[in-house]
Motif scaffolding. Sequence first.
Motif, short mmCIF file in Angstrom:
data_model
loop_
_atom_site.label_atom_id
_atom_site.label_comp_id
_atom_site.label_asym_id
_atom_site.label_seq_id
_atom_site.Cartn_x
_atom_site.Cartn_y
_atom_site.Cartn_z
N MET A 143 0.85 -1.21 0.00
CA MET A 143 0.00 0.00 0.00
C MET A 143 0.88 1.25 0.00
SD MET A 143 -3.16 -1.06 2.59
CE MET A 143 -3.17 0.52 3.33
N ALA A 144 1.96 1.23 0.78
CA ALA A 144 2.86 2.38 0.86
C ALA A 144 3.55 2.65 -0.48
CB ALA A 144 3.91 2.15 1.95
N GLU A 145 3.70 1.62 -1.29
CA GLU A 145 4.30 1.77 -2.62
C GLU A 145 3.28 2.22 -3.67
OE1 GLU A 145 6.45 -1.79 -3.64
OE2 GLU A 145 7.59 -1.72 -1.77
N GLY A 146 2.01 2.35 -3.26
CA GLY A 146 0.98 2.85 -4.16
C GLY A 146 0.19 1.79 -4.91
N TRP A 147 0.32 0.54 -4.52
CA TRP A 147 -0.40 -0.54 -5.19
C TRP A 147 -1.87 -0.51 -4.76
CZ3 TRP A 147 2.27 -4.75 -7.84
CH2 TRP A 147 3.64 -4.54 -7.95
N ASP A 148 -2.78 -0.83 -5.68
CA ASP A 148 -4.20 -0.91 -5.32
C ASP A 148 -4.52 -2.34 -4.86
OD1 ASP A 148 -5.49 -0.87 -8.75
OD2 ASP A 148 -4.66 -2.51 -7.59
N THR A 149 -5.77 -2.56 -4.47
CA THR A 149 -6.17 -3.85 -3.92
C THR A 149 -5.90 -5.01 -4.87
OG1 THR A 149 -7.88 -2.72 -2.63
CG2 THR A 149 -8.11 -5.10 -2.88
N ALA A 150 -6.26 -4.86 -6.13
CA ALA A 150 -6.06 -5.95 -7.11
C ALA A 150 -4.57 -6.25 -7.30
CB ALA A 150 -6.70 -5.58 -8.44
N GLU A 151 -3.75 -5.21 -7.36
CA GLU A 151 -2.32 -5.41 -7.53
C GLU A 151 -1.69 -6.09 -6.31
OE1 GLU A 151 -1.21 -1.65 -10.42
OE2 GLU A 151 -1.54 -1.28 -8.28
N ILE A 152 -2.13 -5.67 -5.12
CA ILE A 152 -1.63 -6.30 -3.88
C ILE A 152 -2.01 -7.78 -3.87
CG2 ILE A 152 -1.86 -6.35 -1.36
CD1 ILE A 152 -2.27 -3.27 -1.51
N ALA A 153 -3.25 -8.06 -4.22
CA ALA A 153 -3.73 -9.44 -4.24
C ALA A 153 -2.88 -10.28 -5.20
CB ALA A 153 -5.20 -9.50 -4.63
N GLY A 154 -2.62 -9.77 -6.36
CA GLY A 154 -1.82 -10.49 -7.35
C GLY A 154 -0.39 -10.71 -6.88
N LYS A 155 0.18 -9.68 -6.29
CA LYS A 155 1.58 -9.75 -5.83
C LYS A 155 1.74 -10.75 -4.69
CE LYS A 155 5.70 -7.61 -5.66
NZ LYS A 155 6.67 -7.59 -6.70
N LEU A 156 0.76 -10.81 -3.78
CA LEU A 156 0.86 -11.69 -2.62
C LEU A 156 0.15 -13.03 -2.82
CD1 LEU A 156 0.28 -9.06 0.23
CD2 LEU A 156 2.45 -10.01 -0.57
N CYS A 157 -0.43 -13.23 -3.98
CA CYS A 157 -1.19 -14.46 -4.27
C CYS A 157 -2.36 -14.65 -3.31
CB CYS A 157 -0.27 -15.69 -4.26
SG CYS A 157 1.01 -15.62 -5.52
N TYR A 158 -3.05 -13.56 -2.99
CA TYR A 158 -4.27 -13.58 -2.19
C TYR A 158 -5.42 -13.20 -3.11
CZ TYR A 158 -1.25 -12.93 1.98
OH TYR A 158 -0.29 -13.05 2.96
N SER A 159 -6.64 -13.44 -2.64
CA SER A 159 -7.79 -12.92 -3.37
C SER A 159 -7.96 -11.45 -2.98
CB SER A 159 -9.05 -13.71 -3.01
OG SER A 159 -9.44 -13.43 -1.69
N GLU A 160 -8.66 -10.71 -3.81
CA GLU A 160 -8.95 -9.31 -3.46
C GLU A 160 -9.74 -9.23 -2.17
OE1 GLU A 160 -9.48 -7.85 -8.01
OE2 GLU A 160 -10.30 -6.53 -6.46
N ARG A 161 -10.65 -10.17 -1.97
CA ARG A 161 -11.46 -10.22 -0.75
C ARG A 161 -10.56 -10.37 0.48
NH1 ARG A 161 -15.07 -7.86 1.23
NH2 ARG A 161 -15.94 -7.85 -0.83
N THR A 162 -9.53 -11.22 0.38
CA THR A 162 -8.60 -11.43 1.50
C THR A 162 -7.86 -10.13 1.83
OG1 THR A 162 -8.32 -13.77 0.99
CG2 THR A 162 -6.58 -12.74 2.30
N VAL A 163 -7.39 -9.45 0.80
CA VAL A 163 -6.69 -8.18 1.02
C VAL A 163 -7.61 -7.18 1.70
CG1 VAL A 163 -5.56 -6.22 -0.11
CG2 VAL A 163 -5.08 -8.56 -0.88
N LYS A 164 -8.85 -7.08 1.21
CA LYS A 164 -9.81 -6.15 1.82
C LYS A 164 -10.08 -6.53 3.28
CE LYS A 164 -12.17 -4.89 -2.45
NZ LYS A 164 -13.40 -4.99 -3.24
N ASN A 165 -10.18 -7.83 3.56
CA ASN A 165 -10.42 -8.27 4.93
C ASN A 165 -9.24 -7.96 5.84
OD1 ASN A 165 -13.01 -9.23 4.46
ND2 ASN A 165 -12.32 -11.32 4.02
N VAL A 166 -8.01 -8.14 5.33
CA VAL A 166 -6.82 -7.82 6.12
C VAL A 166 -6.82 -6.33 6.46
CG1 VAL A 166 -4.30 -7.62 6.00
CG2 VAL A 166 -5.40 -9.72 5.25
#
Length: 192
Positions: A143-166
């Motif tokens: 997030m600090a690097e400016g990534w959005d939810t979908a990009e974070i999910a892809g980078k960490l191999c999580y679903s977007e829902r998981t990222v939002k829940n975290v």
Amino acid sequence: MDQVRVAAWASDPIALTGLINHLKTRPELLVVPRARRAEAAVLVFAVGQVDREVINALRGASAESPAAIVLVAGHVDPGHLSPLAECHVSVVLPRTALDRLTASVLAAARGRTAPLRDQVEALAHEGAGAALTPREVDVLRLMAEGWDTAEIAGKLCYSERTVKNVIYAMTNRLNLRNRPHAVAYAVRAGVI
């Protein structure tokens, strides 16, 4: 009232600038430049975590000046108590406690501080309640690097829902208003 001469050191230039600007706002304190650090009654060190590099910097500063040291840190290992005491560290504050910095500097200048072991234990207890999980830290870094939810999910191999829940669980638990507030909290806590 005499001003207490204080010098600042931080593990990165941005933190150093913020620390100096904070100290300069206090009329009780006179911030001296690095070149005149030996004239300071108190040295303020701001670090994320105490490691070998920080211990070496503290040793260098204590060899240069007999001033008391106020250490502002995100984490201090109790195993570092002995080197910290040898380096004239008299106060240990969490990075989130800038509201107590001036009082701590004044207490250190007067030699009226609590035992170092008690302060390190208090720091550990204070940080324990608001600790971030490794998953939360990973999300915050992206997030600090400016990534959005979908990009974070892809980078960490999580679903977007998981990222939002975290993000939701973390902001809710720590009473953070939004994502920028969460990133600022992580920076102040020294985890990113």
